[in-house]
Design an enzyme around this catalytic site. Structure first.
Site, mmCIF file in Angstrom:
data_model
loop_
_atom_site.group_PDB
_atom_site.id
_atom_site.type_symbol
_atom_site.label_atom_id
_atom_site.label_comp_id
_atom_site.label_asym_id
_atom_site.label_seq_id
_atom_site.Cartn_x
_atom_site.Cartn_y
_atom_site.Cartn_z
ATOM 1 N N HIS A 1 50.773 56.353 33.949
ATOM 2 C CA HIS A 1 49.797 57.309 34.468
ATOM 3 C C HIS A 1 48.899 56.673 35.528
ATOM 4 C CE1 HIS A 1 47.181 60.834 34.359
ATOM 5 N NE2 HIS A 1 46.144 60.015 34.268
ATOM 6 N N ASP B 1 38.534 56.160 30.513
ATOM 7 C CA ASP B 1 38.957 57.284 31.358
ATOM 8 C C ASP B 1 37.952 57.485 32.487
ATOM 9 O OD1 ASP B 1 39.896 59.619 32.443
ATOM 10 O OD2 ASP B 1 40.096 60.682 30.547
#
Length: 423
Positions: free
Chosen positions: A331, A237
Site C-alpha cells: 500500500h 496512518d
C-alpha cells in the site's frame, strides 16, 4: 476571538458579587498559538485575583483551545486531528430552493461561529454547558445534487462530477452523497455532540437528514509526545500527508483565487468514504505479513527498508532471493505521490466502530476524509492506482461515498456559501 480591548472591557464588567463566569474566563485564559488556536493557560485568568466567589475555576488547556471561524479557508481542514467527530449529510426538503438554502446556511453559520467560541447556542440543551470550545470546528460543503435543487446548475463546478466506480466499492446509496454536508470535530465528545444537535435543530423544515456517521481519534495528550495517528488496524496512518510548509501545498489542496468557479476561491473538495476494515481477516495475518501488505513497520511506521517514519523508502531495494523488500503491491508503495504523477491529498480521517454485525464481525473501520484542489487529480488518481493491485484491498470495503465542494471561509458578516447563493 476577543482582542485586548475587548478583554479589558470584559474585565471591567465583572463585579465582586457576581464572580467570574466560565465563559468569560475562556476569553482571557489563552494566548494565540500556532495554527490559529487559542491555547489555554494552566491556572486562572491573568489579571484576576482568585477569591472564594470565583467559581468555577478556569478551564483546562484541552477545554479552552479555540479554532478560528472565518478567514481564507473554512475550519476543520488544517487543524490537527480531533478526538471526536460527526459527519452528517442533509437533503433539502421538497419545495425548498435557493432562498431556503440561503436562510439555512445563514443560521448554520451563526450557530457554528457561536459554538466555536464556546458560547451556548440558542435553544441549547445544556449538553456542553460546562465545557469550553475544545477546538470545535464546523465545516460546510455542497453536494452535486444541491445545484439542481437550487437552480444553480451553471455554478456547479466540473470538479464535482461524480466519482468513478472502483472494484472495492460496496456502496450503500442511502448512506452516500447528499445536498449538504457538515463535518464536526472537537476534542470533547459532548462538545461535538452538542454541535451536532444544534445544527440538526437549526435545519428545521428546510432540510432533512440523509445520513449521519460518528468517528473518533486519540485524545490529545494520550501519547508521551506528538505522533502520527494509528488506525484500527494498528498501523501508523498519515505519514506522507502534505504539509502546509511545502511550497506546493496550497496548489494541491485549495482552489486558487483565480479558480473556476470564483465562489470556490480558497475552498477545497472533500471526498468522504466509509471504509470498513475486515479486522478479523486482518488480525489472522502475522505482524510480518501485515507489514508486507502496508510496506512499513507496524511498531513505528518506518519503511521496511529501514530508518524512521520519515525516512524515504528505498523502493528498488531487494532482499534475500532477489525479492523487493517493499513488495510491488504494498500500500505504501502504490499510494505514494511519486508513483501517481504527483497526485496528493490531505487526509484527515476518523476511525469508527458501529457495533458487531450479524455475522459476529466488528462493523468498524475508517471514515476517510481527504481534501484536494481537484479530486480528479487527487483522490481519483490515487484510488485508480490502488484499484489495480493494492494488497490492502483484500482487507477493506468501501461502503459509502460522497464528494462535496467546500467553499472558502466566510468574510466578516458573511455566511458560508453566500458568494454562491447571492452572487
Amino acid at each position: 476571538m476577543q482582542d485586548t480591548n475587548q478583554l479589558a472591557e470584559d474585565a471591567s464588567e465583572v463585579s465582586g458579587s457576581e464572580g467570574i463566569s466560565r465563559r468569560r474566563l475562556l476569553g482571557t485564559a489563552g494566548a494565540v498559538g500556532a495554527g490559529g488556536l487559542v491555547l489555554g493557560a494552566a491556572g486562572g485568568a491573568a489579571g484576576y485575583a482568585a477569591t472564594e466567589s470565583d467559581a468555577p475555576a478556569a478551564l483546562s488547556t484541552l477545554g479552552s483551545t479555540e479554532a478560528v471561524w472565518g478567514g481564507e479557508h473554512q475550519p476543520g481542514i488544517l487543524e490537527p486531528l480531533h478526538a471526536r467527530g460527526h459527519l452528517i449529510a442533509f437533503d433539502l426538503a421538497p419545495g425548498a430552493g435557493r432562498k431556503e438554502a440561503a436562510a439555512l446556511l445563514r443560521r448554520w453559520s451563526a450557530t457554528a461561529e457561536r459554538l466555536m467560541r464556546g458560547e451556548v447556542s440558542d435553544g441549547a440543551t445544556a449538553i456542553a454547558l460546562d465545557a469550553g470550545p475544545s477546538s470545535l470546528t464546523v465545516t460546510f460543503g455542497f453536494g452535486h445534487s444541491f445545484f439542481s435543487r437550487t437552480g444553480l446548475e451553471k455554478q456547479r463546478p466540473g470538479s464535482l462530477d461524480p466519482l468513478p466506480p472502483f472494484s472495492s466499492d460496496r456502496l450503500d446509496p442511502k448512506r452516500s452523497d447528499g445536498d449538504l454536508w457538515i463535518q464536526i470535530g472537537a476534542d470533547d465528545a459532548l462538545v461535538a455532540f452538542n454541535a451536532l444537535r444544534a445544527l440538526q435543530k437549526d435545519a428545521g423544515s428546510a432540510a432533512r437528514v440523509r445520513w449521519q456517521m460518528n468517528g473518533f481519534n486519540r485524545s490529545p495528550g494520550a501519547t508521551a509526545h506528538p505522533m502520527t495517528a494509528r488506525n484500527l488496524m494498528g498501523q501508523v496512518d498519515g505519514t506522507n500527508n502534505p504539509k502546509p510548509s511545502e511550497s506546493d501545498f496550497d496548489r494541491r489542496i485549495f482552489v486558487p483565487a483565480s479558480g473556476d468557479p470564483s465562489w470556490m476561491a480558497g475552498g477545497s473538495y472533500a471526498v468522504v468514504r466509509r471504509i470498513r476494515m475486515l479486522l478479523d481477516d486482518w488480525e489472522k495475518l502475522s505482524v510480518d505479513a501485515q507489514e508486507k501488505v502496508i510496506g512499513r513497520r507496524k511498531s513505528d511506521g518506518a519503511p521496511l527498508t529501514g530508518g524512521t517514519e520519515t525516512t524515504e523508502p528505498e523502493l528498488d531495494k531487494v532482499g534475500a532471493g532477489g525479492k523487493l523488500v517493499i513488495p510491488a503491491d504494498a500500500h505504501a508503495r502504490i499510494s505514494r505521490p511519486d508513483q501517481n504523477g504527483g497526485a496528493a491529498m490531505l487526509r484527515r480521517p476518523f476511525s469508527y466502530h458501529d457495533g458487531i454485525a450479524a455475522d459476529g464481525t466488528p462493523d468498524a473501520g475508517l471514515l476517510f476524509i481527504c481534501w484536494q484542489a481537484d479530486p480528479l487529480r487527487g483522490f481519483t488518481a490515487v484510488q485508480r492506482k490502488l484499484d489495480r493491485g493494492d494488497a490492502l484491498s483484500s482487507f477493506i470495503r468501501h461502503e459509502s461515498s460522497g464528494l462535496f465542494a467546500v467553499p472558502g471561509g466566510p468574510g466578516k458578516g458573511e455566511y458560508v456559501g453566500q458568494r454562491l447563493l447571492e452572487g
